[in-house]
Scaffold this motif. Sequence first.
Motif, PDB file in Angstrom:
ATOM      1  N   ARG A 151      13.083 -74.183  21.954  1.00  0.00           N
ATOM      2  CA  ARG A 151      13.114 -75.405  21.140  1.00  0.00           C
ATOM      3  C   ARG A 151      12.446 -76.581  21.845  1.00  0.00           C
ATOM      4  NH1 ARG A 151      17.675 -78.091  19.451  1.00  0.00           N
ATOM      5  NH2 ARG A 151      18.799 -77.579  21.363  1.00  0.00           N
ATOM      6  N   PHE A 152      12.620 -76.687  23.144  1.00  0.00           N
ATOM      7  CA  PHE A 152      12.059 -77.790  23.914  1.00  0.00           C
ATOM      8  C   PHE A 152      10.930 -77.271  24.795  1.00  0.00           C
ATOM      9  CE2 PHE A 152      16.302 -80.382  24.136  1.00  0.00           C
ATOM     10  CZ  PHE A 152      16.334 -80.400  22.747  1.00  0.00           C
ATOM     11  N   THR A 153       9.901 -78.090  24.965  1.00  0.00           N
ATOM     12  CA  THR A 153       8.769 -77.717  25.804  1.00  0.00           C
ATOM     13  C   THR A 153       8.402 -78.882  26.709  1.00  0.00           C
ATOM     14  OG1 THR A 153       7.890 -76.279  24.062  1.00  0.00           O
ATOM     15  CG2 THR A 153       6.399 -76.889  25.860  1.00  0.00           C
ATOM     16  N   ILE A 154       8.352 -78.609  28.005  1.00  0.00           N
ATOM     17  CA  ILE A 154       7.965 -79.627  28.974  1.00  0.00           C
ATOM     18  C   ILE A 154       6.496 -79.407  29.347  1.00  0.00           C
ATOM     19  CG2 ILE A 154       8.661 -78.322  31.029  1.00  0.00           C
ATOM     20  CD1 ILE A 154       9.687 -81.005  32.196  1.00  0.00           C
ATOM     21  N   SER A 155       5.776 -80.496  29.538  1.00  0.00           N
ATOM     22  CA  SER A 155       4.378 -80.389  29.922  1.00  0.00           C
ATOM     23  C   SER A 155       3.976 -81.659  30.664  1.00  0.00           C
ATOM     24  CB  SER A 155       3.490 -80.194  28.693  1.00  0.00           C
ATOM     25  OG  SER A 155       3.595 -81.310  27.825  1.00  0.00           O
ATOM     26  N   ARG A 156       2.821 -81.582  31.336  1.00  0.00           N
ATOM     27  CA  ARG A 156       2.311 -82.775  31.994  1.00  0.00           C
ATOM     28  C   ARG A 156       0.826 -82.876  31.703  1.00  0.00           C
ATOM     29  NH1 ARG A 156       4.553 -82.145  37.566  1.00  0.00           N
ATOM     30  NH2 ARG A 156       3.784 -84.277  37.730  1.00  0.00           N
ATOM     31  N   ASP A 157       0.295 -84.078  31.749  1.00  0.00           N
ATOM     32  CA  ASP A 157      -1.102 -84.215  31.391  1.00  0.00           C
ATOM     33  C   ASP A 157      -2.000 -83.919  32.575  1.00  0.00           C
ATOM     34  OD1 ASP A 157      -1.549 -87.858  31.424  1.00  0.00           O
ATOM     35  OD2 ASP A 157      -1.056 -86.447  33.008  1.00  0.00           O
ATOM     36  N   SER A 158      -3.309 -83.877  32.340  1.00  0.00           N
ATOM     37  CA  SER A 158      -4.238 -83.394  33.351  1.00  0.00           C
ATOM     38  C   SER A 158      -4.305 -84.296  34.576  1.00  0.00           C
ATOM     39  CB  SER A 158      -5.650 -83.254  32.760  1.00  0.00           C
ATOM     40  OG  SER A 158      -6.081 -84.500  32.260  1.00  0.00           O
ATOM     41  N   ASN A 159      -4.092 -85.569  34.413  1.00  0.00           N
ATOM     42  CA  ASN A 159      -4.134 -86.438  35.593  1.00  0.00           C
ATOM     43  C   ASN A 159      -2.760 -86.598  36.227  1.00  0.00           C
ATOM     44  OD1 ASN A 159      -2.655 -88.375  34.196  1.00  0.00           O
ATOM     45  ND2 ASN A 159      -4.422 -89.639  33.731  1.00  0.00           N
ATOM     46  N   LYS A 160      -1.786 -85.864  35.661  1.00  0.00           N
ATOM     47  CA  LYS A 160      -0.455 -85.772  36.247  1.00  0.00           C
ATOM     48  C   LYS A 160       0.289 -87.097  36.301  1.00  0.00           C
ATOM     49  CE  LYS A 160      -1.436 -81.649  38.966  1.00  0.00           C
ATOM     50  NZ  LYS A 160      -2.719 -81.368  38.357  1.00  0.00           N
ATOM     51  N   ASN A 161      -0.087 -88.054  35.461  1.00  0.00           N
ATOM     52  CA  ASN A 161       0.630 -89.314  35.444  1.00  0.00           C
ATOM     53  C   ASN A 161       1.715 -89.368  34.368  1.00  0.00           C
ATOM     54  OD1 ASN A 161       0.870 -91.905  36.692  1.00  0.00           O
ATOM     55  ND2 ASN A 161      -0.032 -92.830  34.866  1.00  0.00           N
ATOM     56  N   LYS A 162       1.695 -88.408  33.454  1.00  0.00           N
ATOM     57  CA  LYS A 162       2.676 -88.387  32.376  1.00  0.00           C
ATOM     58  C   LYS A 162       3.292 -87.004  32.264  1.00  0.00           C
ATOM     59  CE  LYS A 162       0.294 -91.802  29.493  1.00  0.00           C
ATOM     60  NZ  LYS A 162      -0.289 -92.068  28.154  1.00  0.00           N
ATOM     61  N   VAL A 163       4.547 -86.999  31.918  1.00  0.00           N
ATOM     62  CA  VAL A 163       5.248 -85.758  31.627  1.00  0.00           C
ATOM     63  C   VAL A 163       5.889 -85.909  30.257  1.00  0.00           C
ATOM     64  CG1 VAL A 163       7.145 -84.228  32.292  1.00  0.00           C
ATOM     65  CG2 VAL A 163       5.644 -85.203  34.047  1.00  0.00           C
ATOM     66  N   TYR A 164       5.814 -84.863  29.464  1.00  0.00           N
ATOM     67  CA  TYR A 164       6.306 -84.903  28.099  1.00  0.00           C
ATOM     68  C   TYR A 164       7.432 -83.893  27.899  1.00  0.00           C
ATOM     69  CZ  TYR A 164       1.732 -87.077  27.469  1.00  0.00           C
ATOM     70  OH  TYR A 164       0.633 -87.883  27.579  1.00  0.00           O
ATOM     71  N   LEU A 165       8.251 -84.170  26.906  1.00  0.00           N
ATOM     72  CA  LEU A 165       9.238 -83.194  26.464  1.00  0.00           C
ATOM     73  C   LEU A 165       9.182 -83.151  24.943  1.00  0.00           C
ATOM     74  CD1 LEU A 165      11.424 -81.219  27.477  1.00  0.00           C
ATOM     75  CD2 LEU A 165      13.108 -82.986  26.909  1.00  0.00           C
ATOM     76  N   GLN A 166       8.684 -82.048  24.412  1.00  0.00           N
ATOM     77  CA  GLN A 166       8.638 -81.836  22.972  1.00  0.00           C
ATOM     78  C   GLN A 166       9.978 -81.273  22.528  1.00  0.00           C
ATOM     79  OE1 GLN A 166       6.085 -82.509  20.716  1.00  0.00           O
ATOM     80  NE2 GLN A 166       7.548 -81.905  19.134  1.00  0.00           N
ATOM     81  N   LEU A 167      10.593 -81.944  21.588  1.00  0.00           N
ATOM     82  CA  LEU A 167      11.898 -81.522  21.075  1.00  0.00           C
ATOM     83  C   LEU A 167      11.724 -81.057  19.645  1.00  0.00           C
ATOM     84  CD1 LEU A 167      13.969 -84.687  22.168  1.00  0.00           C
ATOM     85  CD2 LEU A 167      13.458 -82.659  23.526  1.00  0.00           C
ATOM     86  N   ASN A 168      11.997 -79.799  19.405  1.00  0.00           N
ATOM     87  CA  ASN A 168      11.906 -79.235  18.056  1.00  0.00           C
ATOM     88  C   ASN A 168      13.268 -78.696  17.622  1.00  0.00           C
ATOM     89  OD1 ASN A 168       9.099 -79.713  17.948  1.00  0.00           O
ATOM     90  ND2 ASN A 168       8.658 -77.730  18.884  1.00  0.00           N
ATOM     91  N   GLY A 169      13.449 -78.596  16.327  1.00  0.00           N
ATOM     92  CA  GLY A 169      14.704 -78.045  15.823  1.00  0.00           C
ATOM     93  C   GLY A 169      15.924 -78.813  16.277  1.00  0.00           C
ATOM     94  N   LEU A 170      15.827 -80.129  16.265  1.00  0.00           N
ATOM     95  CA  LEU A 170      16.919 -80.948  16.786  1.00  0.00           C
ATOM     96  C   LEU A 170      18.171 -80.814  15.920  1.00  0.00           C
ATOM     97  CD1 LEU A 170      14.837 -84.044  17.833  1.00  0.00           C
ATOM     98  CD2 LEU A 170      16.244 -82.650  19.357  1.00  0.00           C
ATOM     99  N   GLN A 171      19.298 -80.826  16.604  1.00  0.00           N
ATOM    100  CA  GLN A 171      20.596 -80.715  15.954  1.00  0.00           C
ATOM    101  C   GLN A 171      21.480 -81.872  16.398  1.00  0.00           C
ATOM    102  OE1 GLN A 171      21.138 -78.476  13.548  1.00  0.00           O
ATOM    103  NE2 GLN A 171      19.032 -77.774  13.919  1.00  0.00           N
ATOM    104  N   PRO A 172      22.529 -82.159  15.661  1.00  0.00           N
ATOM    105  CA  PRO A 172      23.403 -83.282  16.048  1.00  0.00           C
ATOM    106  C   PRO A 172      23.899 -83.196  17.482  1.00  0.00           C
ATOM    107  CG  PRO A 172      23.903 -82.596  13.826  1.00  0.00           C
ATOM    108  CD  PRO A 172      22.904 -81.612  14.353  1.00  0.00           C
ATOM    109  N   GLU A 173      24.103 -82.003  17.981  1.00  0.00           N
ATOM    110  CA  GLU A 173      24.582 -81.859  19.361  1.00  0.00           C
ATOM    111  C   GLU A 173      23.524 -82.221  20.398  1.00  0.00           C
ATOM    112  OE1 GLU A 173      24.694 -79.570  16.962  1.00  0.00           O
ATOM    113  OE2 GLU A 173      24.042 -77.600  17.685  1.00  0.00           O
ATOM    114  N   ASP A 174      22.303 -82.454  19.957  1.00  0.00           N
ATOM    115  CA  ASP A 174      21.241 -82.912  20.861  1.00  0.00           C
ATOM    116  C   ASP A 174      21.260 -84.425  21.029  1.00  0.00           C
ATOM    117  OD1 ASP A 174      19.161 -80.441  19.348  1.00  0.00           O
ATOM    118  OD2 ASP A 174      20.052 -80.334  21.361  1.00  0.00           O
ATOM    119  N   THR A 175      22.122 -85.097  20.298  1.00  0.00           N
ATOM    120  CA  THR A 175      22.218 -86.547  20.413  1.00  0.00           C
ATOM    121  C   THR A 175      22.667 -86.927  21.820  1.00  0.00           C
ATOM    122  OG1 THR A 175      22.689 -86.860  18.071  1.00  0.00           O
ATOM    123  CG2 THR A 175      23.436 -88.591  19.573  1.00  0.00           C
ATOM    124  N   ALA A 176      21.876 -87.771  22.463  1.00  0.00           N
ATOM    125  CA  ALA A 176      22.154 -88.153  23.848  1.00  0.00           C
ATOM    126  C   ALA A 176      21.104 -89.162  24.294  1.00  0.00           C
ATOM    127  CB  ALA A 176      22.109 -86.930  24.764  1.00  0.00           C
TER     128      ALA A 176
END
Length: 126
Positions: free
Chosen positions: A67-92
């Motif tokens: 459901r979640f995917t972590i990645s970083r960009d090519s210059n390594k200055n940013k890191v992302y977290l893609q959140l898919n299929g979110l559910q109420p228990e993901d609230t935080a």
Amino acid sequence: QVHLVESGGGSVQPGGSLRLSCVASERTFGQYTTAWFRQAPGKDREILAAVSWTGVNTFYKDSVKGRFTISRDSNKNKVYLQLNGLQPEDTAIYYCATVEVPTDSEYVPTVDYEFWGQGTQVTVSS
């Protein structure tokens, strides 16, 4: 000193998606392992995913695999977290954290993460 700023949180309905971003404002993530954590009200902080400084090695908590995917960009200055299929228990509040490491490892004990962002709120409700 590394300053981290998260963004991308918000309110979504169950099944929705968000993309969280973590930007290092003063230094790059070179040779830093970076992770995403979350903390819900009344619960302990938990690690969700981590990525090594090359981006090659990743770790996921079992409950978010697929459901979640972590990645970083090519210059390594940013890191992302893609959140898919979110559910109420993901609230935080979702936090990114980083630490300089001697090897390209995704495995770093939570207590060793040195720099933390202020967090971004994710709310999932209908």
